[in-house]
Design a protein around this motif. Structure first.
Motif, PDB file in Angstrom:
ATOM      1  N   CYS A   1      31.189  33.237  37.134  1.00 56.37           N
ATOM      2  CA  CYS A   1      31.801  34.830  37.289  1.00 56.37           C
ATOM      3  C   CYS A   1      30.875  35.684  37.462  1.00 56.37           C
ATOM      4  N   LYS A   2      30.782  35.608  38.783  1.00 57.17           N
ATOM      5  CA  LYS A   2      29.412  36.370  39.220  1.00 57.17           C
ATOM      6  C   LYS A   2      29.617  37.905  38.821  1.00 57.17           C
ATOM      7  N   ASP A   3      30.777  38.458  38.408  1.00 61.07           N
ATOM      8  CA  ASP A   3      30.946  40.070  38.371  1.00 61.07           C
ATOM      9  C   ASP A   3      30.667  40.308  36.761  1.00 61.07           C
ATOM     10  N   THR A   4      30.275  39.179  36.175  1.00 58.23           N
ATOM     11  CA  THR A   4      29.926  39.320  34.475  1.00 58.23           C
ATOM     12  C   THR A   4      28.841  38.997  34.109  1.00 58.23           C
ATOM     13  N   TYR A   5      28.081  39.235  33.153  1.00 59.99           N
ATOM     14  CA  TYR A   5      27.040  38.763  33.002  1.00 59.99           C
ATOM     15  C   TYR A   5      26.600  38.204  31.564  1.00 59.99           C
TER      16      TYR A   5
ATOM     17  N   THR B   1      29.307  34.010  26.186  1.00 62.70           N
ATOM     18  CA  THR B   1      30.217  34.865  26.787  1.00 62.70           C
ATOM     19  C   THR B   1      29.667  35.674  27.840  1.00 62.70           C
ATOM     20  N   ALA B   2      30.377  35.648  29.027  1.00 71.63           N
ATOM     21  CA  ALA B   2      29.842  36.591  30.091  1.00 71.63           C
ATOM     22  C   ALA B   2      30.610  38.071  29.549  1.00 71.63           C
ATOM     23  N   TYR B   3      29.969  38.933  30.108  1.00 73.21           N
ATOM     24  CA  TYR B   3      30.452  40.365  29.615  1.00 73.21           C
ATOM     25  C   TYR B   3      30.592  41.250  30.880  1.00 73.21           C
ATOM     26  N   SER B   4      31.710  41.926  30.642  1.00 78.32           N
ATOM     27  CA  SER B   4      32.079  42.906  31.775  1.00 78.32           C
ATOM     28  C   SER B   4      30.896  44.012  31.992  1.00 78.32           C
ATOM     29  N   PRO B   5      30.848  44.774  33.182  1.00 81.46           N
ATOM     30  CA  PRO B   5      30.086  45.841  33.449  1.00 81.46           C
ATOM     31  C   PRO B   5      30.570  46.871  32.417  1.00 81.46           C
ATOM     32  N   GLY B   6      29.470  47.750  31.803  1.00 81.72           N
ATOM     33  CA  GLY B   6      29.521  48.692  31.000  1.00 81.72           C
ATOM     34  C   GLY B   6      29.647  48.491  29.634  1.00 81.72           C
TER      35      GLY B   6
ATOM     36  N   PRO C   1      25.337  45.720  33.259  1.00 77.01           N
ATOM     37  CA  PRO C   1      25.411  46.392  34.621  1.00 77.01           C
ATOM     38  C   PRO C   1      26.611  46.176  35.672  1.00 77.01           C
ATOM     39  N   THR C   2      27.054  46.943  36.621  1.00 71.07           N
ATOM     40  CA  THR C   2      28.058  46.870  37.445  1.00 71.07           C
ATOM     41  C   THR C   2      27.442  46.190  38.580  1.00 71.07           C
ATOM     42  N   PRO C   3      27.988  44.913  39.007  1.00 74.43           N
ATOM     43  CA  PRO C   3      27.421  44.282  40.135  1.00 74.43           C
ATOM     44  C   PRO C   3      27.804  45.131  41.502  1.00 74.43           C
ATOM     45  N   SER C   4      26.612  44.920  42.317  1.00 69.59           N
ATOM     46  CA  SER C   4      27.340  45.476  43.676  1.00 69.59           C
ATOM     47  C   SER C   4      28.417  44.837  44.507  1.00 69.59           C
ATOM     48  N   PRO C   5      29.078  45.627  44.936  1.00 69.92           N
ATOM     49  CA  PRO C   5      30.451  45.155  45.545  1.00 69.92           C
ATOM     50  C   PRO C   5      30.330  44.173  46.397  1.00 69.92           C
ATOM     51  N   TYR C   6      31.296  43.076  46.355  1.00 72.08           N
ATOM     52  CA  TYR C   6      31.390  42.079  47.255  1.00 72.08           C
ATOM     53  C   TYR C   6      31.330  42.648  48.849  1.00 72.08           C
TER      54      TYR C   6
ATOM     55  N   SER D   1      49.435  45.547  69.270  1.00 68.35           N
ATOM     56  CA  SER D   1      49.541  43.997  69.793  1.00 68.35           C
ATOM     57  C   SER D   1      48.455  43.288  69.029  1.00 68.35           C
ATOM     58  N   SER D   2      47.915  43.876  68.168  1.00 73.14           N
ATOM     59  CA  SER D   2      46.798  43.476  67.428  1.00 73.14           C
ATOM     60  C   SER D   2      47.049  43.773  65.726  1.00 73.14           C
ATOM     61  N   TYR D   3      46.069  43.035  65.230  1.00 68.80           N
ATOM     62  CA  TYR D   3      46.171  43.419  63.387  1.00 68.80           C
ATOM     63  C   TYR D   3      44.764  43.257  63.169  1.00 68.80           C
ATOM     64  N   GLU D   4      44.665  43.636  61.927  1.00 71.30           N
ATOM     65  CA  GLU D   4      43.319  43.139  61.312  1.00 71.30           C
ATOM     66  C   GLU D   4      43.561  43.510  59.495  1.00 71.30           C
ATOM     67  N   CYS D   5      42.748  42.614  58.965  1.00 73.38           N
ATOM     68  CA  CYS D   5      43.325  42.736  57.716  1.00 73.38           C
ATOM     69  C   CYS D   5      41.431  42.543  56.995  1.00 73.38           C
ATOM     70  N   ASP D   6      41.377  43.520  55.867  1.00 69.52           N
ATOM     71  CA  ASP D   6      40.257  43.487  55.253  1.00 69.52           C
ATOM     72  C   ASP D   6      40.857  43.183  53.673  1.00 69.52           C
ATOM     73  N   PHE D   7      39.821  41.906  53.152  1.00 69.43           N
ATOM     74  CA  PHE D   7      40.240  41.727  51.918  1.00 69.43           C
ATOM     75  C   PHE D   7      39.283  42.063  50.916  1.00 69.43           C
ATOM     76  N   ILE D   8      39.618  42.936  50.194  1.00 68.85           N
ATOM     77  CA  ILE D   8      38.464  43.565  49.105  1.00 68.85           C
ATOM     78  C   ILE D   8      38.649  42.835  47.731  1.00 68.85           C
ATOM     79  N   ILE D   9      37.628  42.200  47.628  1.00 74.63           N
ATOM     80  CA  ILE D   9      37.432  41.213  46.209  1.00 74.63           C
ATOM     81  C   ILE D   9      36.588  42.239  45.276  1.00 74.63           C
ATOM     82  N   ASP D  10      37.455  42.638  44.322  1.00 73.61           N
ATOM     83  CA  ASP D  10      37.045  43.647  43.138  1.00 73.61           C
ATOM     84  C   ASP D  10      36.077  42.661  42.163  1.00 73.61           C
ATOM     85  N   ASN D  11      34.798  42.892  42.164  1.00 77.01           N
ATOM     86  CA  ASN D  11      33.937  42.345  41.214  1.00 77.01           C
ATOM     87  C   ASN D  11      33.347  43.551  40.253  1.00 77.01           C
ATOM     88  N   GLN D  12      34.020  44.676  40.361  1.00 68.34           N
ATOM     89  CA  GLN D  12      33.642  45.686  39.375  1.00 68.34           C
ATOM     90  C   GLN D  12      34.223  45.815  38.178  1.00 68.34           C
TER      91      GLN D  12
END
Lengths: 259, 619
Positions: B136-140, B193-198, B226-231, B279-290
């Motif tokens: 769980c790389k968004d915890t430490y 246990t891994a702990y969340s940012p903050g 710490p808060t990890p860098s956003p994915y 005639s087109s689409y685009e999707c951004d998938f934001i994964i919240d690791n914060q």
């Protein structure tokens, strides 16, 4: 002497009574006789009237399937000639600057001829005003299909006090009397028609008569046959009846694509 | 007087003093060490033996002493000579042994000095480090380390010399879950246990020696997770493609398309999909690791959406970004990936094949499922008004449309073309997304006149018309169709009758078929120079029929189930709701095309009509 006088007086009294009785009887008899004659005359008139009306209607029946201009002597029909009934039934064309339809119920349509039927000659070219909403508490909308001599089509639709037809323009709320009918709404502007042969006007949402009027006041094409029939008896009784038969009307239910 | 009184006592006093000095011999006190004898006497406590000596010590004769009597000792402190007597036992002189008193067996006890050690080791010095949880790389996970210390006493360090505590509260009133909260023989401990940012974590440590002499706790060391860098965002884009019965072409949206991508995992993944063009689409998938949600940096995406008139909307398998012939797939992405040419396929008006296989790159090959079933057919009407009898009828217009024939127009996606009139409907006819305006409202026709919630009243129906013509029209009853000519003809068949259009050539006919038997149109029905209105209770159009030129008026009309298209030039009036069984192979073209032919109505005016009458008695 006294007896002679008494006898003479007695005879006078009898005579007087007899005369009075006779007068009374004669009066009664005369009255009865007069009444009987009058009743006989009235009955004869009624019979003549009915006979004349029947003859006039028979005249209509005799020409209803004939074309404009046809005429039939009433006396030639059945045994009316033996009854001394005269007169004619004839089919005439009615061409007026205005035309008012019968009352059309919701979802009914009227086939309005812009040309001569059945030849579709003399197609209408001009501006046609259409009037509607003749009944109180009704909010009819109308759809108009104009067919030209080349069978091209133009369609119009108008709402009145209710927006039954979505996206249709609002007609003009200008109460107008045509003949004896008052119409509350009319087309916002006259419908310009070039070589129109027939118009189909369908009523939605409410009942109404339709009024047609040439913008320039010209006569509109005939919309049917007017059959006028007059029958006259030897006693002088005259009956006149009229029957207006519209030209063929296509029921809206056979006209609108439906499934 | 006075002199006498004073004289007597004074005389007595003087006599006494004289007597004392004259009559008493002279004695001299000699201090210790001084010569004595005669009148020279030693001071009290000393004896004279030529010299004054100290004689009062009586040293013991046992218990370790040499014993003896009074000893003459010179002046000063007297010390009895001692003779140590060993104890009976052995004094414990091991480290940590306390002083003890042992019985010496002679004169009492013997005091063993022992070897006591009460000095704790030094206090260790700690330090905290943290590292991402591998799962769980968004915890430490935090690791608390400390230095080794030495014992300052004789005991040396304990075998488990250190005790560290980790806590989320600064007073260590509770320790971290899973933390080994006791003495250990290590120089570090990591949280389980891994702990969340903050989150704040606190640590301290202490040491002890073998004698459990414990040091104080070290100063508290703390750390803030710490808060990890956003994915990095996952980006997928591509063109839109419309699949009509297996034929794919670019799709151009005319109304808003609702994306509905499904991700695994779903929690913490935010898809943001747009249409940069129609005639087109685009999707951004934001994964919240914060937020410490432990969202995997790898997600699986099944693309989907809603666009009226289309069944499956999604990605497909195949080369590149997927092929038209592919089957529905989901795709796996890691954070930061970008896939820019993945077509999004809109399957026109179809049913999903099941099950939907999932393809993971590098995963096992998936056997394609059967192809998508063909699309349902759709109809198009020209130059007419329409009474839609079927509630909420679906008549989806594809994006890529082709004309039925040269009389058709594809300039719009309207169901009603040409001089279209009013659409009467009680519940809305659904034309699909390609026939909507910018506000999502349907566009049915050029003027787009329609009703909504309108209850239609039939002024004349099949049965009424038959009654009418029997009363007012000239109607010819026939027993064989060959007897048909111009006019109104009525037939009451005992069996279903099959129509042959040639019998209507060059005629203007209204054929009324009475009774319940079917009127069957088994082949194309195109009378040469003829106009026909067929009025019957049941009109059956067989599946092979593709063209009819007539006005069909029936209580029920069936088109037959077929991939053949059907064109009706004239009109169709079905008192009930016709079910369109036609579904042509080329779904881009209408399966049913009805052209309203007003000329046919005018041809049949004398027959297919009624009249109105206005009777008046003038006189």
């Amino acid at each position: 002497m006294k007896n002679n006088i008494s006898k003479k007086n007695r005879k006078g009294q009898v005579l007087l009574i007899t005369v009075m009785l006779l007068a009374t009887v004669i009066t009664v008899v005369m009255t009865i006789a007069f009444n009987s004659t009058t009743e006989t005359q009235v009955t004869k008139l009624e019979e003549d009237s009915q006979r004349a009306l029947a003859a006039a209607e028979a005249g209509i029946d005799s020409v209803i399937k004939q074309s404009v201009g046809a005429s039939v002597p009433i006396g030639s029909l059945g045994n009316f000639s033996t009854q001394g009934i005269s007169g004619n039934a004839q089919v005439v064309a009615v061409s007026k600057p205005t035309f008012i339809t019968p009352l059309l119920q919701k979802d009914e349509q009227y086939t309005f001829y812009l040309s001569d039927y059945p030849t579709f000659a003399n197609p209408f070219t001009g501006d046609l005003n259409l009037y509607f909403n003749s009944e109180a508490a009704q909010c009819p909308s109308i759809e108009v299909l104009i067919v030209t001599s080349t069978y091209s089509q133009e369609r119009y639709a108008f709402n009145t006090c209710a927006s039954t037809i979505i996206n249709a323009p609002l007609a003009s709320n200008v109460p107008t009397q045509i003949d004896t009918v008052t119409f509350q709404w009319k087309t916002p502007t006259p419908i310009t028609i070039t070589n129109g042969i027939v118009a189909f006007v369908k009523v939605y949402g409410g009942k109404t008569k339709l009024g047609f009027k040439d913008e320039l006041g010209g006569s509109l094409p005939s919309q049917g046959k007017m059959i006028e029939s007059e029958a006259r008896t030897t006693s002088g009784v005259v009956k006149q009846v009229q029957l207006f038969q519209s030209f063929p009307q296509i029921p809206s239910n056979f006209f609108t694509t439906s499934f | 007087m006075f002199e006498r009184k004073l004289f007597i006592p004074l005389s007595v006093f003087l006599v006494g003093i004289y007597s004392f000095f004259i009559t008493t011999p002279q004695v001299y006190a000699v201090a210790c060490g001084g010569a004595c004898g005669g009148s020279r006497i030693c001071n009290p406590g000393y004896s004279c033996d030529g010299t004054c000596y100290h004689d009062y010590v009586d040293c013991p004769t046992n218990c370790g002493y040499a014993g003896g009597n009074k000893n003459k000792y010179p002046c000063g402190t007297h010390v009895c000579p001692a003779i140590p007597i060993p104890p009976r036992g052995t004094c414990d002189m091991s480290c940590g042994a306390p002083p003890t008193t042992l019985d010496d067996g002679a004169c009492g006890t013997y005091e063993c000095p022992g070897n006591p050690d009460s000095a704790p080791p030094a206090i260790p010095t700690g330090a905290v480090t943290y590292s991402p949880d591998p799962t769980c790389k968004d915890t430490y996970m935090a690791t608390y380390s400390w230095n080794a210390v030495a014992d300052s006493g004789c005991a040396g360090l304990n075998s488990t010399p250190y005790w560290a505590q980790g806590s989320s509260v600064s007073d260590f009133s509770s320790v971290l879950s899973g933390w080994t909260n006791t003495w250990v023989n290590s120089l570090n401990q990591t949280t389980t246990t891994a702990y969340s940012p903050g989150i704040n974590l606190y640590f301290h440590v202490r040491s002890r020696d073998a004698l459990n002499n414990q040091s104080a706790w070290s100063a508290t060391d703390s750390v803030v997770i710490p808060t990890p860098s956003p994915y990095p965002t996952i980006h997928v884009s591509g063109p839109l493609s419309e699949d009509i019965n297996g034929s794919c072409n670019p799709l151009s949206l005319v109304s808003s398309f609702t994306f509905n991508p499904v991700t695994v995992p779903a929690l913490g993944v935010t898809p943001i999909c747009t249409n940069p063009s129609s005639s087109s689409y685009e999707c951004d998938f934001i994964i919240d690791n914060q937020k410490g949600l432990c969202v995997s940096p790898n997600i699986e995406v099944t693309m989907g959406g809603t666009y009226s008139g289309y069944g499956t909307i999604g990605w497909r398998s195949g080369a590149g970004g997927g092929e038209c012939s592919g089957y529905p797939v989901s795709r796996s992405y890691a954070v930061g990936e970008s896939d820019t040419n993945i077509p999004l396929y809109f399957t026109y008006n179809s049913i999903l094949p099941t099950p939907i296989p999932t393809v993971t790159p590098g995963g096992p090959t998936v056997t394609p499922t059967p192809t998508t079933p063909p699309a349902a057919g759709w109809f198009k009407l020209k130059d007419t008004s329409f009474n839609s009898r079927l509630s909420a009828r679906q008549n989806y217009i594809p994006s890529n449309i082709q004309p039925y024939d040269s009389s058709d127009s594809t300039s719009t996606h309207n169901i009603f073309i040409g001089t279209a009139g009013l659409l009467m409907q009680n519940s809305q006819l659904e034309p699909g997304a390609n026939a909507l305006d910018a506000n999502g409202k349907p566009i049915y026709s050029q003027y787009n006149w329609y009703t909504d919630g309108y209850s239609y009243i039939n002024d004349v129906d099949y049965a009424k018309y038959i009654d009418y013509i029997k009363g007012r029209k000239t109607i010819t009853s026939i027993s064989m169709l060959s007897e048909v000519s111009t006019g109104i003809y009525s037939i009451t068949p005992d069996l279903d009758i099959v129509l042959d259009s040639t019998i209507f050539d060059s005629k203007k006919t209204v054929l009324v078929v009475e009774g319940d038997k079917n009127v069957v149109i088994s082949s194309n029905f195109i009378p040469a120079n003829g106009t026909v209105a067929l009025v019957a209770k049941h009109i059956v159009i067989e599946p092979n029929v593709t063209e009819i030129k007539a006005i069909l008026i029936g209580k029920t009309i069936t088109t037959g189930d077929s991939v053949n298209a059907l064109k009706i030039d004239g009109n169709v009036i079905d008192e009930e709701s016709l079910t369109l069984g036609r579904s042509r192979s080329d779904g881009s073209r209408p399966s049913l095309f009805v052209v309203f032919n007003v000329q046919m109505y005018l041809d049949l005016l004398p027959y297919l009509s009624t009249s109105t009458y206005d009777w008046k008695q003038i006189q």
